[in-house]
Scaffold this motif. Sequence first.
Motif, PDB file in Angstrom:
ATOM      1  N   ARG A  42       0.834  -1.199   0.000  1.00 18.26           N
ATOM      2  CA  ARG A  42       0.000   0.000   0.000  1.00 18.26           C
ATOM      3  C   ARG A  42       0.872   1.253   0.000  1.00 18.26           C
ATOM      4  O   ARG A  42       0.549   2.253  -0.646  1.00 18.26           O
ATOM      5  N   ASN A 138      -8.314   6.061   3.264  1.00 22.59           N
ATOM      6  CA  ASN A 138      -8.501   4.611   3.396  1.00 22.59           C
ATOM      7  C   ASN A 138      -7.931   4.101   4.712  1.00 22.59           C
ATOM      8  O   ASN A 138      -8.269   3.000   5.155  1.00 22.59           O
ATOM      9  N   ASP A 245     -17.212  -6.103  -6.563  1.00 20.86           N
ATOM     10  CA  ASP A 245     -16.562  -4.796  -6.456  1.00 20.86           C
ATOM     11  C   ASP A 245     -17.437  -3.767  -5.726  1.00 20.86           C
ATOM     12  O   ASP A 245     -17.716  -2.686  -6.246  1.00 20.86           O
ATOM     13  N   HIS A 247     -16.532  -2.607  -2.622  1.00 18.21           N
ATOM     14  CA  HIS A 247     -15.514  -1.713  -2.052  1.00 18.21           C
ATOM     15  C   HIS A 247     -15.998  -0.953  -0.814  1.00 18.21           C
ATOM     16  O   HIS A 247     -15.934   0.290  -0.755  1.00 18.21           O
ATOM     17  N   ASP A 277     -13.384  -8.105  -4.121  1.00 15.22           N
ATOM     18  CA  ASP A 277     -13.290  -6.674  -3.833  1.00 15.22           C
ATOM     19  C   ASP A 277     -14.510  -6.170  -3.058  1.00 15.22           C
ATOM     20  O   ASP A 277     -15.088  -5.129  -3.379  1.00 15.22           O
ATOM     21  N   ASP A 280     -12.239  -2.556   1.459  1.00 20.28           N
ATOM     22  CA  ASP A 280     -10.979  -1.820   1.375  1.00 20.28           C
ATOM     23  C   ASP A 280     -10.472  -1.500   2.772  1.00 20.28           C
ATOM     24  O   ASP A 280      -9.948  -0.414   3.021  1.00 20.28           O
ATOM     25  N   ASN A 308      -8.364  -8.625  -5.478  1.00 19.52           N
ATOM     26  CA  ASN A 308      -7.049  -8.083  -5.122  1.00 19.52           C
ATOM     27  C   ASN A 308      -7.105  -7.167  -3.905  1.00 19.52           C
ATOM     28  O   ASN A 308      -6.176  -7.138  -3.086  1.00 19.52           O
ATOM     29  N   HIS A 309      -8.199  -6.446  -3.727  1.00 21.66           N
ATOM     30  CA  HIS A 309      -8.275  -5.505  -2.609  1.00 21.66           C
ATOM     31  C   HIS A 309      -8.371  -6.212  -1.260  1.00 21.66           C
ATOM     32  O   HIS A 309      -7.958  -5.638  -0.242  1.00 21.66           O
ATOM     33  N   TYR A 312      -4.884  -6.565  -0.211  1.00 18.82           N
ATOM     34  CA  TYR A 312      -4.261  -5.305   0.202  1.00 18.82           C
ATOM     35  C   TYR A 312      -4.561  -4.984   1.669  1.00 18.82           C
ATOM     36  O   TYR A 312      -3.816  -4.246   2.305  1.00 18.82           O
ATOM     37  N   THR A 313      -5.669  -5.529   2.199  1.00 19.38           N
ATOM     38  CA  THR A 313      -6.004  -5.275   3.602  1.00 19.38           C
ATOM     39  C   THR A 313      -5.100  -6.046   4.556  1.00 19.38           C
ATOM     40  O   THR A 313      -4.960  -5.664   5.720  1.00 19.38           O
ATOM     41  N   HIS A 411     -13.715  -6.907 -11.277  1.00 19.14           N
ATOM     42  CA  HIS A 411     -12.417  -6.247 -11.252  1.00 19.14           C
ATOM     43  C   HIS A 411     -12.294  -4.996 -12.132  1.00 19.14           C
ATOM     44  O   HIS A 411     -11.759  -3.976 -11.690  1.00 19.14           O
ATOM     45  N   TRP A 453     -14.760   2.044  -6.745  1.00 20.07           N
ATOM     46  CA  TRP A 453     -13.592   2.159  -5.867  1.00 20.07           C
ATOM     47  C   TRP A 453     -13.322   3.627  -5.568  1.00 20.07           C
ATOM     48  O   TRP A 453     -13.114   4.440  -6.471  1.00 20.07           O
TER      49      TRP A 453
END
Length: 475
Positions: A42, A138, A245, A247, A277, A280, A308-309, A312-313, A411, A453
Amino acid sequence: MALTFATSQKIFAALCGLVLLATVHVIMVKTVSHQTKAVILRGEFVLGMETILVFMSLMIWRTFLPFLKPFSKPNSSVMGPTSKTNGCTYVETFQDLNFGHNFQAQNRKINHVKERFSFLQLILLSYLILCHMSYLTNIFFISKEPHWFAMLAYICLGSYIQLSTSIVIVRILSFFVSLISHSVPPTRKGSGKKLTVIIAVIYTLIATLFGIYTASQPPAVRQVRIPVKDLPNNLEGLSIVQISDIHLGPTVGFTKLNMIVDIVNKENPDLVLLTGDLVDGRVESLRRAAEPLSRVVSKYGNFFVTGNHEYYTGDVDNWFNYLKSLGFTPLHNSNVKIPVKVSGDEGQLCLAGTDDIQADTVGYIGHGFDIASAVKGCAKDQPIVLMAHQPKAAKMALDSNYRVDLVLSGHTHGGQIFPMIVGAYLLNPFYLGLYKYGQDGSHVYVCEGTQYWGIPMRIGTSTEITHITLAKASL
């Protein structure tokens, strides 16, 4: 030669710096926990994003600055006529000519103009700072509902992208016009620069308001009928609702998810599939925002795969546990038979799900795209419906040696806003909507995204909930 040598030294130093950073990155990613890896990634994303934004901000600042400055020089308002005595020039003030009162008033007016233009410069600077701060929300502004500051920052970022794009497009068009007319590009002239600013501002205001309005509307339910080879008679007309998605994060929260759940339940689905997703942020921050998922009702169950998100978390395993408590089954490179129990001549399909391919990039332990594990145990005569978040993963699955009849992905968001639409189209093997792939009648469906997003805008795209009906493929 000295300049050339100095330049080559700078290029060499920059390359060495990049190599050093890449080496440090590889060492750190291989030695730290996946939570720390997520933070590093990130951070790298923010660094890359901010680097791009700096260049865009400089372009915007230089474009607008000439029109935010006063037109008069600081002392011009108090200078009077000149006279020459013995070859010397003297400047007489208006006060000396007994016009002091009138010109002091004029001076105050011009000072007011200066203050006003200084204020406009401050507004522009504040706007640019908000754009640069958007992604930081975020981290600091995630809760049950969107925070006003996060919404403001991301709206600024969306308008900022439109503003930058319009400036670049106008300059490119002006350049080509100058080539054709063999004249100085209009954007290099004073009137041309002013026209560029006017066009950019008008376009940005219209696009921003339109984008906010479109994104604020409930997602449309898109009806899609997809033929599937070897579909059992008892599954003819199987109803699948796909959402993707969403988000949950700084600009999407409880209220919007609650609305989505209401729409999903009205479709009376046999299956509800959430193709990545969803979030976030970490479970501890978004627990309450995700609660409406517990109200989703379907005949055969609700299922989830990572996007993918989620990686990232750095909190995927906790999300798996929490989603189970909300009635969603994560398909972690695994599959289930639908329906679970059959009798007589009834048949089943195999519903499979893979981890997002980003898990491999992140190096998330115990996770990664694994089509072999995802379809393990599926009978050869059973149709296979695969949940895979990214279209790239869909293509990887379809190009494998395993049977895959239908892949459901998300995505891309369809690019979400212009000009990112162009990038989404070029960078993904499947952009949005339904595709037939290969000679065996396989299909891919890419959902345009149920929300968005970060930037609460949709320009040239829309949000959707996909209602898929399976049909027997004709021979």
